[in-house]
Scaffold this active site. Sequence first.
Site, PDB file in Angstrom:
ATOM      1  N   LYS A 224       0.992  -1.000   0.074  1.00  0.00           N
ATOM      2  CA  LYS A 224      -0.171   0.135   0.385  1.00  0.00           C
ATOM      3  C   LYS A 224       0.940   1.144  -0.139  1.00  0.00           C
ATOM      4  O   LYS A 224       1.922   1.031   0.093  1.00  0.00           O
ATOM      5  CB  LYS A 224      -1.363  -0.545   1.241  1.00  0.00           C
TER       6      LYS A 224
ATOM      7  N   HIS B  58      -2.686   1.249   5.114  1.00  0.00           N
ATOM      8  CA  HIS B  58      -2.537   3.087   4.688  1.00  0.00           C
ATOM      9  C   HIS B  58      -2.779   3.969   5.908  1.00  0.00           C
ATOM     10  O   HIS B  58      -1.673   4.497   5.655  1.00  0.00           O
ATOM     11  CB  HIS B  58      -3.712   3.520   3.755  1.00  0.00           C
TER      12      HIS B  58
ATOM     13  N   SER C 221      -7.176   3.988  -1.535  1.00  0.00           N
ATOM     14  CA  SER C 221      -7.303   3.514   0.457  1.00  0.00           C
ATOM     15  C   SER C 221      -8.636   3.822   0.380  1.00  0.00           C
ATOM     16  O   SER C 221      -9.754   4.686   0.331  1.00  0.00           O
ATOM     17  CB  SER C 221      -6.353   4.535   0.645  1.00  0.00           C
ATOM     18  N   GLN C 222      -8.875   2.461   1.246  1.00  0.00           N
ATOM     19  CA  GLN C 222     -10.434   2.566   1.645  1.00  0.00           C
ATOM     20  C   GLN C 222     -10.813   4.220   3.167  1.00  0.00           C
ATOM     21  O   GLN C 222     -12.056   4.536   3.328  1.00  0.00           O
ATOM     22  CB  GLN C 222     -10.830   1.701   2.466  1.00  0.00           C
ATOM     23  N   GLY C 223      -9.474   4.485   3.474  1.00  0.00           N
ATOM     24  CA  GLY C 223     -10.020   5.501   4.429  1.00  0.00           C
ATOM     25  C   GLY C 223      -9.648   6.500   4.069  1.00  0.00           C
ATOM     26  O   GLY C 223     -10.120   7.338   4.426  1.00  0.00           O
TER      27      GLY C 223
END
Length: 135
Positions: free
Chosen positions: A37, A63, A104-106
Amino acid sequence: MNRFQLLSKGLRLIHKMSEEALAGVPLVHISPEGIFKYVMINVIDGGDASKAVIRGFADCTWHADIFDREEEVFKKLGLRAECPGGGRIEHNPDKKYLKVYGYSQGFGKADHAQTKRILATKYPDYTIETSDEGY
């Protein structure tokens, strides 16, 4: 010298120091090989100056782990950090190949075209591909 002049001189010195700290921040710091990542980080000095840098480490699960690690480094230099997004990097040094993809999910998806331009400053002889596919 009055208080205002001393304060003004002190602020100029601090600003100069943060500009120098910003100039010393490497544009790219990623793992030497593998799939991992990455995050794009906007590093900001005490004034209006900033630059985007790329960080990616195989030993970070999330991340946010990458961002948190690097944010601490930047804080110690008197700099601020913001993360506009991330993704993944595939790094194959034997083939001189980098692939930038995913999100990135965040933090959301980084601008992979900008990431490619930044990576090319450190890896000018690499083939660098980008893709919006995959996670």
